[in-house]
Design an enzyme around this catalytic site. Sequence first.
Site, PDB file in Angstrom:
ATOM      1  N   GLU A  89       8.306 -30.104  27.307  1.00 50.42           N
ATOM      2  CA  GLU A  89       7.352 -29.575  28.278  1.00 50.42           C
ATOM      3  C   GLU A  89       6.970 -30.608  29.343  1.00 50.42           C
ATOM      4  O   GLU A  89       6.870 -30.285  30.525  1.00 50.42           O
ATOM      5  CB  GLU A  89       6.077 -29.106  27.559  1.00 50.42           C
ATOM      6  N   ASP A  90       6.761 -31.861  28.933  1.00 52.46           N
ATOM      7  CA  ASP A  90       6.151 -32.841  29.832  1.00 52.46           C
ATOM      8  C   ASP A  90       7.078 -33.959  30.311  1.00 52.46           C
ATOM      9  O   ASP A  90       6.642 -34.837  31.048  1.00 52.46           O
ATOM     10  CB  ASP A  90       4.934 -33.494  29.140  1.00 52.46           C
ATOM     11  N   ASP A 131     -27.763 -23.155  -1.106  1.00 57.55           N
ATOM     12  CA  ASP A 131     -26.426 -23.618  -1.504  1.00 57.55           C
ATOM     13  C   ASP A 131     -25.772 -24.432  -0.381  1.00 57.55           C
ATOM     14  O   ASP A 131     -24.843 -23.978   0.269  1.00 57.55           O
ATOM     15  CB  ASP A 131     -25.537 -22.461  -1.954  1.00 57.55           C
TER      16      ASP A 131
END
Length: 713
Positions: A76-77, A259
């Site tokens: 992608e980059d 709790d």
Amino acid sequence: MIAADDLVALVRNYNPKTNAALIHAAYDYGRDMHDGQFRRSGEPYFSHPVAVAAILTEQQLDDATIITALLHDTIEDTKSTYSEISAKFGSEVADLVDGVTKLTNLELSSTETQQAENFRKLFMAMSKDLRVILVKLADRLHNMRTIKAMKPEKQAKKARETMDIFAPLAGRMGMQWMREELEDLAFRVLNPEGRASIIRRFITLQKETGDVIHRITSDMVHELEQAGVEAEVFGRAKKPYSIWRKMQEKEMGFSRLSDIYGFRVITRTEAECYAALGAIHQRWRAVPERFKDYISQPKSNGYRSIHTTVSGRDGKRVEVQIRTRQMHDVAETGVAAHWSYRDGVRSENPFAVDPAKWISSLTEQFDAEEDHEDFMEAVKLEMYSDKVFCFTPKGDVIKLPRGATPLDYAYAIHTRIGSACVGAKVDGIRVPLWTRLKNGQSVEIITAQGQTPQATWLDIATTGKAKSAIRRALREANRERFIKLGRELARSAFEHVGKKATDKVLEKAAKTLRLEDAQTLLARLGSAELSAREAVQAVYPDLAPRAKHTEVEVNRAVIGLAHGQGFERASCCQPLPGERIVGITQRGRGVIVHAIDCEALAEYEHQPARWLDLHWADGQHPAVYSVTLDMTIGNDAGVLGRICTLIGEQKANISDLKFADRKPDFYRLLMDVELRGAEQLHSVISALEAESDVASVERMRDPSLVTAPAAAE
């Protein structure tokens, strides 16, 4: 940043037979590809893929997954390609990297229609290889851990997407630790004051009560030793977001919430799990309706454990989970346990679920023919909901999501039973259909001939299956009305391209779209399940895409672009010819054109180099610019047909129509209309406002629908 040798050492801890040379090669390749790139924090960009790989070593995953983490942003980059990765690291790694790249490009927090389609793509990627999602979840976890470097508005968007999609997905996969951390990191961004308040109260409580966890752990160890059960006991305070959610659900303050501590008991055998349960219940009083046995009724992701809540010291409630070591390993890593390694070989854990079967069970109800609303409901119910186990009168177990009603139960058995439902008995007592079912209840459905689903049932049902069946039945009941509306929409759409919507043409469109007949086509047009453009395109594919003129024609419309430079209209403001515009350059996308008064432009005010001074070309433009109108109209016969005619008279084309809300007396519509420019938009709105059955109409502008991010991640 972790060095290559240190990363290999982390893998060797659980897989001595790891291919260290290949991991070293992937490390060097990824570092070289990302050379010169930096994160917003100023760190070298490659520190991010390395951190993602380190997170995955904690789950003891295989070499292919670790290498994919190191390379997951390269396609992608960087200038890296699928072919190059395949040649260097094999097709398995290349396919995984490609899968992560495609997931990264999905805009999961987009509009509902796009979101539904992108979720389908998400499940498709998961079905090919679930490790793609494991890398993506680790990627999101590291991004959330380092989110402070982003702008506040970007932090909020990422945090909301994490809370809505990635955290529930991690939980659905059985990776509870990751779900809790993702939720808490998102909570830190979305409600920092609420989180800080919880932490302050925790500190005050610890000062008042001392180390409660250590005392209760010691007590449990003592009781288990007395019972002859060999086990490890771990205690912890629950995460701030988990406590906050309980406070919201139970509508009570922190001081009344009991709790807030959780304990895990890890035994050697399944039999010892039940022996440990007996010892704990003998020492402390069990809280009614807080017991779940996921050993005898495992979750679909392989999770097995006994859950119980008891009243501990000073009346404080504590939650206890009891399971074996093998069950615990699956509880920690969920579906990822299928790929876990131990001592150089695949871990042979009998409780690890087969990913293919898990994906099949998750996706079987997401039929491609279902509409977007049904699909998104089914997805979110599957991801968010815990299960409730109810019994039929014959003793069969029916699994339902928490919050389900007898109506959901009836449809879970069979659609015919659900549609004929007139009442229900729970544990022998007649109850309303909106009653919320609880674990262990026996449910009997009362049916009657002639009963049909009611519109009010949509507010009672919670499961996607029930809602879908109810909508189908209501759709059939309204079929004639929808056919009339659909005929008006079809007439307008076909006339816009110079054709007539004859019976023969409609039959051909239905056949192309694989529908039963023309009546079904018209009914789907009238109920907004199908757009008129799709119907036209099915018969006249060369005429329908008129809204998508060629790049040459479109580019001539905007002056100020460089030669050959393409552009997109921003979906947030949908600028029209006649309005002042500005361009924002976007890597890999060309230029995004915004109206000068678009709120989304504030995101780019500190990036002046990306701004372009643009204006529309003079002269009349073709009607290819889509604008969304938000319209409220009376629910009466012929109203929608008149509106379609009015828009057609203004020489505009309706390209899409969606019912945003339906009530007995009115409809709210989101209508996409293709226009030449701002002047024609004014004419269309004026004509609609003059129609007595149009209560309101306005141009829809949504700053959240930004066409492209401010910068690549």
